[in-house]
Scaffold this motif. Structure first.
Motif, PDB file in Angstrom:
ATOM      1  N   SER B 142       0.861  -1.193   0.000  1.00 30.89           N
ATOM      2  CA  SER B 142       0.000   0.000   0.000  1.00 30.89           C
ATOM      3  C   SER B 142       0.892   1.236   0.000  1.00 30.89           C
ATOM      4  O   SER B 142       2.035   1.199   0.440  1.00 30.89           O
ATOM      5  N   ARG B 143       0.388   2.342  -0.469  1.00 27.06           N
ATOM      6  CA  ARG B 143       1.192   3.541  -0.497  1.00 27.06           C
ATOM      7  C   ARG B 143       0.997   4.348   0.787  1.00 27.06           C
ATOM      8  O   ARG B 143       1.579   5.418   0.941  1.00 27.06           O
ATOM      9  N   GLU B 144       0.150   3.827   1.659  1.00 29.01           N
ATOM     10  CA  GLU B 144      -0.126   4.567   2.887  1.00 29.01           C
ATOM     11  C   GLU B 144       1.136   4.654   3.754  1.00 29.01           C
ATOM     12  O   GLU B 144       1.907   3.704   3.835  1.00 29.01           O
ATOM     13  N   ASN B 145       1.314   5.774   4.404  1.00 30.23           N
ATOM     14  CA  ASN B 145       2.439   5.942   5.314  1.00 30.23           C
ATOM     15  C   ASN B 145       1.921   6.716   6.518  1.00 30.23           C
ATOM     16  O   ASN B 145       1.839   7.939   6.520  1.00 30.23           O
ATOM     17  N   ASN B 149       1.954  10.684   7.615  1.00 32.49           N
ATOM     18  CA  ASN B 149       0.697  11.395   7.858  1.00 32.49           C
ATOM     19  C   ASN B 149       0.686  12.057   9.235  1.00 32.49           C
ATOM     20  O   ASN B 149       0.254  13.201   9.379  1.00 32.49           O
ATOM     21  N   ALA B 150       1.148  11.320  10.217  1.00 33.17           N
ATOM     22  CA  ALA B 150       1.124  11.839  11.581  1.00 33.17           C
ATOM     23  C   ALA B 150       1.996  13.091  11.685  1.00 33.17           C
ATOM     24  O   ALA B 150       1.603  14.094  12.292  1.00 33.17           O
ATOM     25  N   THR B 195       9.473  10.529   4.275  1.00 31.91           N
ATOM     26  CA  THR B 195       9.195  10.729   5.704  1.00 31.91           C
ATOM     27  C   THR B 195      10.267  11.606   6.344  1.00 31.91           C
ATOM     28  O   THR B 195       9.964  12.525   7.107  1.00 31.91           O
ATOM     29  N   ILE B 196      11.528  11.297   6.003  1.00 32.89           N
ATOM     30  CA  ILE B 196      12.601  12.100   6.592  1.00 32.89           C
ATOM     31  C   ILE B 196      12.518  13.534   6.087  1.00 32.89           C
ATOM     32  O   ILE B 196      12.736  14.488   6.840  1.00 32.89           O
ATOM     33  N   GLN B 197      12.151  13.671   4.813  1.00 30.18           N
ATOM     34  CA  GLN B 197      12.009  15.020   4.261  1.00 30.18           C
ATOM     35  C   GLN B 197      10.928  15.786   5.023  1.00 30.18           C
ATOM     36  O   GLN B 197      11.087  16.953   5.362  1.00 30.18           O
ATOM     37  N   ARG B 198       9.845  15.091   5.334  1.00 36.92           N
ATOM     38  CA  ARG B 198       8.742  15.718   6.070  1.00 36.92           C
ATOM     39  C   ARG B 198       9.234  16.197   7.445  1.00 36.92           C
ATOM     40  O   ARG B 198       8.960  17.317   7.858  1.00 36.92           O
ATOM     41  N   ALA B 199      10.022  15.348   8.069  1.00 40.28           N
ATOM     42  CA  ALA B 199      10.566  15.724   9.376  1.00 40.28           C
ATOM     43  C   ALA B 199      11.498  16.920   9.253  1.00 40.28           C
ATOM     44  O   ALA B 199      11.473  17.842  10.067  1.00 40.28           O
ATOM     45  N   LYS B 200      12.299  16.912   8.209  1.00 38.81           N
ATOM     46  CA  LYS B 200      13.225  18.027   7.987  1.00 38.81           C
ATOM     47  C   LYS B 200      12.447  19.325   7.777  1.00 38.81           C
ATOM     48  O   LYS B 200      12.818  20.372   8.310  1.00 38.81           O
ATOM     49  N   ASP B 201      11.380  19.238   6.984  1.00 36.16           N
ATOM     50  CA  ASP B 201      10.562  20.429   6.745  1.00 36.16           C
ATOM     51  C   ASP B 201      10.054  20.988   8.059  1.00 36.16           C
ATOM     52  O   ASP B 201      10.084  22.199   8.291  1.00 36.16           O
ATOM     53  N   ALA B 202       9.572  20.069   8.883  1.00 43.04           N
ATOM     54  CA  ALA B 202       9.036  20.502  10.178  1.00 43.04           C
ATOM     55  C   ALA B 202      10.131  21.193  10.984  1.00 43.04           C
ATOM     56  O   ALA B 202       9.924  22.254  11.568  1.00 43.04           O
ATOM     57  N   GLN B 203      11.324  20.581  10.986  1.00 42.64           N
ATOM     58  CA  GLN B 203      12.417  21.172  11.757  1.00 42.64           C
ATOM     59  C   GLN B 203      12.802  22.537  11.204  1.00 42.64           C
ATOM     60  O   GLN B 203      13.126  23.451  11.957  1.00 42.64           O
ATOM     61  N   ASP B 204      12.715  22.661   9.872  1.00 39.63           N
ATOM     62  CA  ASP B 204      13.024  23.968   9.288  1.00 39.63           C
ATOM     63  C   ASP B 204      12.026  25.025   9.730  1.00 39.63           C
ATOM     64  O   ASP B 204      12.340  26.215   9.772  1.00 39.63           O
ATOM     65  N   LEU B 205      10.834  24.586  10.031  1.00 43.19           N
ATOM     66  CA  LEU B 205       9.823  25.537  10.496  1.00 43.19           C
ATOM     67  C   LEU B 205       9.994  25.854  11.989  1.00 43.19           C
ATOM     68  O   LEU B 205       9.153  26.510  12.589  1.00 43.19           O
ATOM     69  N   GLY B 206      11.032  25.338  12.579  1.00 45.89           N
ATOM     70  CA  GLY B 206      11.293  25.645  13.981  1.00 45.89           C
ATOM     71  C   GLY B 206      10.636  24.663  14.928  1.00 45.89           C
ATOM     72  O   GLY B 206      10.492  24.941  16.115  1.00 45.89           O
ATOM     73  N   ILE B 207      10.213  23.524  14.401  1.00 45.34           N
ATOM     74  CA  ILE B 207       9.598  22.519  15.271  1.00 45.34           C
ATOM     75  C   ILE B 207      10.661  21.482  15.620  1.00 45.34           C
ATOM     76  O   ILE B 207      11.309  20.939  14.728  1.00 45.34           O
ATOM     77  N   SER B 208      10.835  21.229  16.891  1.00 49.49           N
ATOM     78  CA  SER B 208      11.811  20.200  17.229  1.00 49.49           C
ATOM     79  C   SER B 208      11.084  18.877  17.433  1.00 49.49           C
ATOM     80  O   SER B 208       9.952  18.847  17.921  1.00 49.49           O
ATOM     81  N   ILE B 209      11.715  17.818  17.012  1.00 50.74           N
ATOM     82  CA  ILE B 209      11.096  16.493  17.151  1.00 50.74           C
ATOM     83  C   ILE B 209      11.919  15.699  18.150  1.00 50.74           C
ATOM     84  O   ILE B 209      13.135  15.604  18.029  1.00 50.74           O
ATOM     85  N   GLU B 210      11.244  15.194  19.176  1.00 51.06           N
ATOM     86  CA  GLU B 210      11.949  14.378  20.153  1.00 51.06           C
ATOM     87  C   GLU B 210      11.375  12.983  20.126  1.00 51.06           C
ATOM     88  O   GLU B 210      10.176  12.792  19.963  1.00 51.06           O
ATOM     89  N   ASN B 222      16.671  -0.009  18.361  1.00 51.70           N
ATOM     90  CA  ASN B 222      17.868   0.354  17.602  1.00 51.70           C
ATOM     91  C   ASN B 222      17.633   1.670  16.887  1.00 51.70           C
ATOM     92  O   ASN B 222      17.005   1.727  15.830  1.00 51.70           O
ATOM     93  N   ILE B 223      18.160   2.677  17.434  1.00 50.72           N
ATOM     94  CA  ILE B 223      17.840   4.006  16.919  1.00 50.72           C
ATOM     95  C   ILE B 223      18.481   4.268  15.567  1.00 50.72           C
ATOM     96  O   ILE B 223      17.974   5.022  14.750  1.00 50.72           O
ATOM     97  N   SER B 224      19.614   3.592  15.307  1.00 52.10           N
ATOM     98  CA  SER B 224      20.318   3.913  14.072  1.00 52.10           C
ATOM     99  C   SER B 224      19.620   3.355  12.831  1.00 52.10           C
ATOM    100  O   SER B 224      19.942   3.718  11.713  1.00 52.10           O
ATOM    101  N   LEU B 225      18.648   2.458  13.030  1.00 54.23           N
ATOM    102  CA  LEU B 225      17.957   1.893  11.867  1.00 54.23           C
ATOM    103  C   LEU B 225      17.236   2.969  11.066  1.00 54.23           C
ATOM    104  O   LEU B 225      17.296   3.001   9.853  1.00 54.23           O
ATOM    105  N   PHE B 226      16.519   3.845  11.756  1.00 59.21           N
ATOM    106  CA  PHE B 226      15.750   4.840  11.035  1.00 59.21           C
ATOM    107  C   PHE B 226      15.695   6.191  11.764  1.00 59.21           C
ATOM    108  O   PHE B 226      15.946   7.242  11.196  1.00 59.21           O
TER     109      PHE B 226
END
Lengths: 753, 627
Positions: B142-145, B149-150, B195-210, B222-226
């Motif tokens: 499926s193309r769902e992610n 989305n979240a 997905t990573i691009q989406r996270a980067k966009d968010a971070q560029d907007l000044g949103i930090s992701i923890e 295993n954090i290094s996987l993704f």
């Protein structure tokens, strides 16, 4: 001339058929009498006005009149009498009754204070004789006994101010010591207290060390038999602190057990050790009462009514109100009864949590005013227990952590630290000081950068550090062998001491070159004004006195002693205003600028520079026009005026007109330099005030003018000094790019050819 | 005129400029809690040490619910959203699959937490399966992610509010370390990339992701996987992150309820060191007593807030008046009047500078030289370049020479002499414990210092002092009862914690009143240890003598003179009181015919207070008789 021993005996037997004093009665009177709300103090001032005191009398006049003035505000019904000794004349009841007691004058009999007493204290006569302070004490005591008899115990005070340089007379029989014992026993019987303030500043040449030592011993002997305290002061400032001008009867905040454990308890009393003196509050005035009503209070009562938001006409009665506390966006109502049922209700107790190293409790964690724990008076066991703990703690450098609930029903606990206080007087037991410590909720954990992470340019180099070391070492307020300056215990609150002419208090400080304070000028002014208005209701607000304009500065003597250290410190460091910061930096910039100006001046006139500067500044503050005498200063002062935003635009406008006028009136360029200065000032001002357009527009006009009126030489001057348009980099509002600004001069020059 | 002349004469406590009470938050925080709700989150973590085997989902819900309870007290203006992903149902503004934003009535998606939100969220596990449902959102083919989305939903929600004032965060709770592991080939790469691009966009907007990794059934997260890429971790930080992640969860659950303050300077101070040297300092309030929140008065019938209105009356005539234009102060038996203009004229001069007066050895600063909480000062080069350098130099000299600076601090309402104490930086493994800088301690004036110890001066004799033996015994106690790791603010204020707990219980309608632990109670167990008991007993004997307790008991029995006297009075009162028929006197209104002395017989006989005027005594008697 010998003191009349017969009189002493006579007095004692006359007033006191039971010669042996009843100590218990006296003590209980102290305990309970002091707690009375209506404690009216009776004070007799015993002032030495003999020749050796003449140089000190001006301050004594001020201190004593201040004392009475303060009583006029805080303790209106206190009674004061004044006795002078060392005076030329003799005027007292004893000399008439029994003879002797020469050179003692009763200036004022004991009566309720009034304004006249202030005036009398402000012009004390200068005496010519060598006063005998023991005579004065007996006369003062006699006045109190005759006035009050056995009543008013514990509220009578004798206050002796002298330098104790003259010998006391030999008694007819017995020794001086015996006599003192008789006198002090008398004083104790009547619950009198004796405060001796012995001024020992710079000694006058005639001082006799041996006599002074004997006198000191005599005065100290008083404390053996009665409540007496001697204070030695060196500086006039300390004189102000030593004469306790306001008497507050101490009240315990806790009496009970200090529990080391459930089985080991020590009986203690807890008092406040420090408490901030509050300022008198102004009342609101009602002019509604008819003017002929002499009993009108003129007070204003304030009623607070609660009304619902929906129906503003409906008043909600107090019993229908309920307290609400915020919880997120909601307000949660909690009734008092509900709250009472669930709230935290600790038991009254003072319990030890444990001891810890003193270094674990840093000084800056102390939260409030300080309490003192003293062992229960008269309880030898408690005194011993406290004493041993105090000494053990001192020895091991430990402190105790306590949990305190002072009263039953108190809704909170207090965590605090107990630190040892070894008593320096033989007749005062050891005690503890108690400081409140913060709870976890009270600490705000802000992070600050480590100094080591700052760029190297912010770190002091070796020479700088050495200069700082010397500076810290030399600007010493507690040099060994001298009185510690500015000791809190002897430093009066300038604001409270201000009550009346603080000018002279201030003047005095300057005169004696001790310490000067920056007082809250407005409050000072208020009291000055209060006095003025009480005499003349339509008085204007007094202008700021010149001496008051001086701001706090260290002791000029200390400064002059350490000129080289300070100069070295100043030269090692560089301070400059941050060019990037503009808008808000105006005031600082001004301050800074004049500060650096000072740096160039000779250190000789250091103490005065600042006052001159301030007066200068404030006169500038009022500049309303730019004159052509000092146009640059006027302009800057006007730009700095903060009372209206109008001033900036007016200053710019005026400056432009002035520059144009200067150029127009210039004959063979004789005003060019001045015009140039003005233009530079205008440019700087426009950058600071973020008004680049004003300046740039003016430059365009100027370039046109230069072309038209053939002011080529002035333009060349501009080029040589690089005075051009304000670029975007200098002021964000400018629409001129940096290189455009650079080109401007050249371009204009070319076209002008 | 915006000037209030009362200002000048008010206590420092209610001075509006007062530095101590400017605790308002100038910035706030917006947080989106993103909780993975995939079926994997519902497997109990089969950890060998942890027998309780809670599901990771429960851990996440519990943690967020505790965090919310803290947040609503600490910084109630913060805004939060709780958002699940990998859900069956969907609810979000973008109508994206597999993302469910949890919300309650009267509340926007991103809004301040309310009591209702906390209450309903705390019990979400009961209804989660039926109403929201759990379902893997990323399935091969499926193309769902759902993760994508979240993040998108969270980012869209956090668009609200300016970037400058609001600190925006996404907290991601999951136990899936490789969300795209089930997908193969190009599709996987593509999904990871977007997905990573989406996270980067968010971070560029000044949103930090923890990221808050939760335990997995079988292996380590295993954090290094993704996720290392998603949250932008560098290689070196990886090990550090793993170590701290567990603490973070624990911290969120155990946080102390206290109002948080954003770091802000109280004011800028110019510090004149000598003529020609003035540096710039900022002051901060690091220590201020925290009070329970502000009281709002409510109408107990409607529970609506009330508005207070002040009305001024003339005390002499009772006439209603406008705000009076004049103030007065009694002086020498007269009232001296001031107009508001005159008062503002007086006020017009003030300088707020700090002026150095000199230095003293630290030993000159006594323990009783204190009045108020200290203020922290830290240098700034913002306006005067070179300030920091001078400050550091003085700071080091003062530390080395063990001296403090005495300075005059001329605030307009409250000029004071202050001590500046240099404090070196202290750090521990958990960060900065004491920041470097100087603490400004407000010194009392002689007027503020009292001398209560002199009141009880022994007149004739010297007071007893402890002997060496007694001191030695005391030292043993000091050694025994030693708080080794005492730190100044280790105790929570029990009264305040109780207040918060009660508030929470009432707001959330909890039945049970929580029993907040009083950390300040002495360690009774510790004190009962034999070593300590013996040491105390030795000390007691040394200072009090062998038979202290016995003597105490005896002296208590042999009641003091005063109490004997009191007893005698009470006895006669009882006797005298019996001679009157009080009930009859009261009924006939004859009480007022008795003398005060007679009335007092009744009062003393019944152990009532005897103070007051005759009327008060009579009414007291009547109340006592129930009439």
């Amino acid at each position: 001339m010998a003191r009349n021993k017969v009189y002493l005996d006579f007095q004692i037997s006359f007033f006191f058929p039971f010669k042996g004093s009843n100590q218990r009665c006296h003590l209980s009177c102290l305990k309970f009498g002091n707690r009375s709300i209506f404690s009216r103090e009776a004070l007799v001032l015993l002032l030495d006005v003999g020749p050796s005191m003449h140089n000190l009398l001006p301050e004594i006049e001020k201190v004593c009149s201040m004392l009475v003035q303060k009583k006029l505000i805080y303790n209106k019904s206190d009674e004061v009498g004044i006795v002078l000794f060392g005076s030329e004349d003799t005027d007292n009841a004893l000399t008439k009754e029994v003879g002797g007691y020469e050179h003692v004058v009763v200036l004022r009999h004991i009566k309720v204070i009034d304004g006249d007493m202030v005036d009398a204290l402000q012009k004390l006569p200068r005496g010519t004789a060598c006063g005998d302070f023991l005579d004065a004490i007996v006369v003062g005591m006699d006045m109190l006994i005759k006035k009050f008899g056995p009543t008013n115990k514990g509220k009578q005070r004798l206050c002796l101010i002298t330098n104790a340089q003259y010998p006391t007379k030999e008694p007819f029989e017995g020794t001086k010591e015996d006599q003192i014992d008789t006198i002090s026993a008398q004083m104790k019987t009547h619950g009198m207290r004796l405060d001796c303030i012995i001024v020992r500043g710079k000694l006058t040449g005639a001082a006799n060390k041996k006599i002074m030592d004997e006198n000191d011993l005599l005065l100290n002997r008083f404390s053996k038999k009665t409540i007496s305290k001697s204070v030695y002061v060196e500086s006039p400032t300390s004189l102000y602190g030593a004469l306790r001008t306001r008497n507050i009867s101490p009240v315990t905040i806790f009496r009970g057990d200090l529990e080391l454990s459930p089985s080991m308890k020590i009986k203690v009393w807890v008092y406040k050790k420090t408490s901030e003196e509050k300022f008198p509050t102004l009342k609101r005035y009602s002019d509604k009462a008819p003017s002929n009503d002499r009993f009108a209070t003129h007070e204003v009562k304030v009623d607070i009514e609660y009304k619902s938001l929906e129906n503003p006409n409906k008043v909600v009665p107090p019993e229908q109100r309920i307290k609400g506390y915020r919880y997120g966006p909601q307000v949660v109502p909690i009734s008092s009864a509900e709250w009472e049922a669930v709230k935290f209700k600790p038991e009254k107790s003072v319990k030890l949590l444990g001891f810890t190293d003193a270094s674990n409790v840093m000084r800056h964690y102390y939260m409030k005013d300080v309490n003192v724990f003293i062992p229960e008076p008269g309880n030898a066991k408690a005194i011993l227990a406290v004493s041993s703990l105090v000494r053990a703690m001192k020895e091991m450098n430990k402190v105790a952590i306590l949990r305190c609930v002072w009263r039953q029903g108190q809704g909170s606990v207090v965590i605090g630290v107990l630190t040892p206080n070894i008593s320096s007087l033989d007749n005062i037991p050891d005690s503890f000081y108690f400081n409140v410590l913060p709870f976890a909720e009270d600490v705000r954990e802000f992070q600050f950068p480590s100094f080591n992470n700052f760029p190297p340019s912010w770190q002091p180099n070796e020479q700088q550090q050495e200069a700082a070391d010397n500076f810290v070492r030399m600007l010493d307020l507690a040099p060994s062998g001298k009185e510690e300056a500015l000791q809190p215990d002897f430093t009066p609150n300038p604001v409270l001491e201000v009550i009346l002419g603080l000018q002279f208090f201030y003047h005095l400080l300057c005169l004696f070159g001790m310490v000067s304070f920056m007082m809250s000028f407005c409050i000072q002014r208020f009291y000055h004004f209060l006095e003025l208005k009480s005499k003349q209701p339509d008085a204007d607000v007094p202008p700021l006195d010149r001496t008051l304009k001086r701001v706090a500065e260290p002791d000029p003597e200390l400064l002059s002693q350490n000129q080289s250290v300070i100069a070295n410190f100043r030269n090692k460091f560089e301070l400059k205003e941050n060019p990037k910061k503009k808008k808000s930096s105006r005031l600082l910039w001004r301050e800074k600028r004049s500060a650096s100006d000072e740096g160039e001046k000779d250190a000789e006139d250091v103490p005065d520079v600042q006052s001159v500067k301030l007066i200068g500044n404030s006169s500038k503050m009022k500049v309303e026009e730019i004159g052509d005498l000092n146009p640059v200063q006027d302009f800057e002062a006007m730009m700095a005026r903060r009372d209206s935003s109008e001033w900036v635009s007016k200053a710019i406008r005026n400056m432009k007109v002035l520059i144009s006028d200067l150029l127009d009136s210039s004959c063979e360029g004789n005003h060019y330099d001045k015009a140039m200065e003005c233009l530079v000032a205008l440019r700087r001002g426009c950058i600071l005030e973020q008004e680049p357009k004003e300046f740039n527009q003016f430059m365009q006009e100027l370039s046109k003018k230069c072309k038209e009126k053939n002011l080529k030489r002035f333009w060349e001057l501009l080029i040589s000094k690089h005075v051009t348009l304000i670029s975007k980099e200098e002021a964000i509002d400018s629409d001129v790019a940096d290189n455009e600004a650079k080109r401007f001069l050249v371009k204009t020059e070319l076209t002008s050819e | 005129m915006d000037f209030d002349p009362e200002d000048l004469f008010r206590d420092d406590d209610d001075d509006p400029e007062n530095e101590f009470y400017q605790g308002k938050e100038s910035t706030k925080e917006s947080v989106v809690y993103l909780v993975d709700a995939s079926p994997r989150m519902f497997y109990p973590a089969a950890n060998a040490e942890d027998e309780k085997s809670e599901t990771p989902f429960h851990v996440a819900v519990n943690c967020i619910s505790q965090a919310l309870r803290t947040q609503i007290i600490n910084s109630s203006y913060d805004e939060v959203t709780i958002c699940f992903f990998n859900t069956r149902e969907k609810r979000n503004l973008q109508d994206l699959n597999g993302v469910y934003v949890f919300n309650v009535l009267e509340r926007e998606y991103l809004d301040r937490p309310t009591a209702r939100l906390i209450k309903e969220f705390s019990s979400i596990e009961e209804t989660f399966m039926s109403e929201i449902g759990s379902q893997y959102g990323i399935i091969s083919g499926s193309r769902e992610n759902s993760l994508y989305n979240a993040l998108w939903v969270a980012q869209a929600l956090l668009r609200k509010g300016s970037r400058k004032n609001v600190d925006k965060r996404i907290l991601l709770f999951t136990n899936e370390d490789d969300p795209f592991g089930g997908i193969k080939g190009a599709a996987q790469k593509d999904m990871i990339r977007t997905t990573i691009q989406r996270a980067k966009d968010a971070q560029d907007l000044g949103i930090s992701i923890e990221l808050l990794p939760l335990s997995r059934p079988n292996d380590e997260f295993n954090i290094s996987l993704f996720y290392a890429d998603l949250i932008g971790l560098e290689r070196d930080d990886l090990s550090l992150f793993i170590a701290s992640a567990g603490d973070k969860l624990q911290d969120m659950t155990d946080q102390l309820r206290k109002r948080m303050f954003k770091k802000r300077k109280v004011r800028r101070i110019t510090f004149s060191i000598a003529n020609g040297i003035s540096i710039e300092l900022n002051s901060y309030a690091l220590l201020r007593p925290t009070l329970p929140g502000v009281i709002t008065w409510l109408d107990s019938v409607t529970n609506l807030p009330l508005k207070s209105e002040r009305a001024s009356f003339c005390a002499d005539t009772g006439a209603l008046m406008q705000e009076p234009a004049k103030r007065f102060h009694p002086y020498k038996n007269e009232n001296v009047l001031f107009t508001m203009d005159e008062l503002s004229e007086i006020k017009r001069v003030s300088t707020g500078h700090l002026h150095l007066l000199g230095f003293k050895p630290l030993s000159c600063l006594k323990d009783y030289h204190n009045l108020r909480p200290s203020t922290f000062v830290f240098p700034s080069d913002e306006e005067i370049v070179g300030s920091t350098c001078i400050f550091i130099a003085l700071h080091r000299s003062m530390l080395r020479l063990r001296r403090f600076a005495v300075a005059f601090y001329g605030s307009s309402a409250h000029p004071q002499i202050v001590a500046l104490i240099a404090q070196d930086e202290i750090t521990s493994s958990s960060g900065q414990v004491e920041p470097p800088g100087m603490h400004m301690i407000y010194l009392p004036y002689s007027d503020d210092i009292r001398h209560p110890e002199e009141v009880h001066m022994a007149v004739d004799a010297e007071t007893p002092r402890a002997t060496d033996d007694q001191i030695k015994k005391a030292m043993v106690i000091l050694k025994r009862v030693d708080l080794k790791d005492f730190s100044v603010c280790q105790f929570a204020n029990p009264a305040l914690q109780r207040h918060y707990a009660v508030l929470q219980a009432l707001a959330l309608g909890e039945d049970e009143m929580p029993d907040a632990k009083d950390e300040t109670a002495p360690d009774e167990e510790g004190l009962a240890r034999p070593g300590i008991v013996n040491a105390l007993e030795d000390f007691k004997v040394a200072v009090y003598g062998e038979n202290h307790d016995q003597e105490e008991a005896e002296s208590a029995e042999k009641s003091s003179e005063a109490s004997r006297k009191r007893k005698a009075i009470a006895e006669t009162a009882v006797k005298e009181s019996a001679n009157y028929n009080w009930a009859e006197l009261a009924d006939n209104g004859k009480l007022k015919d008795l003398t005060v002395v007679e009335l007092k017989y009744y009062l003393s006989a019944h152990n009532l207070p005897v103070a007051g005027k005759k009327e008060a005594l009579i009414s007291r008697i009547l109340t006592h008789m129930g009439k």
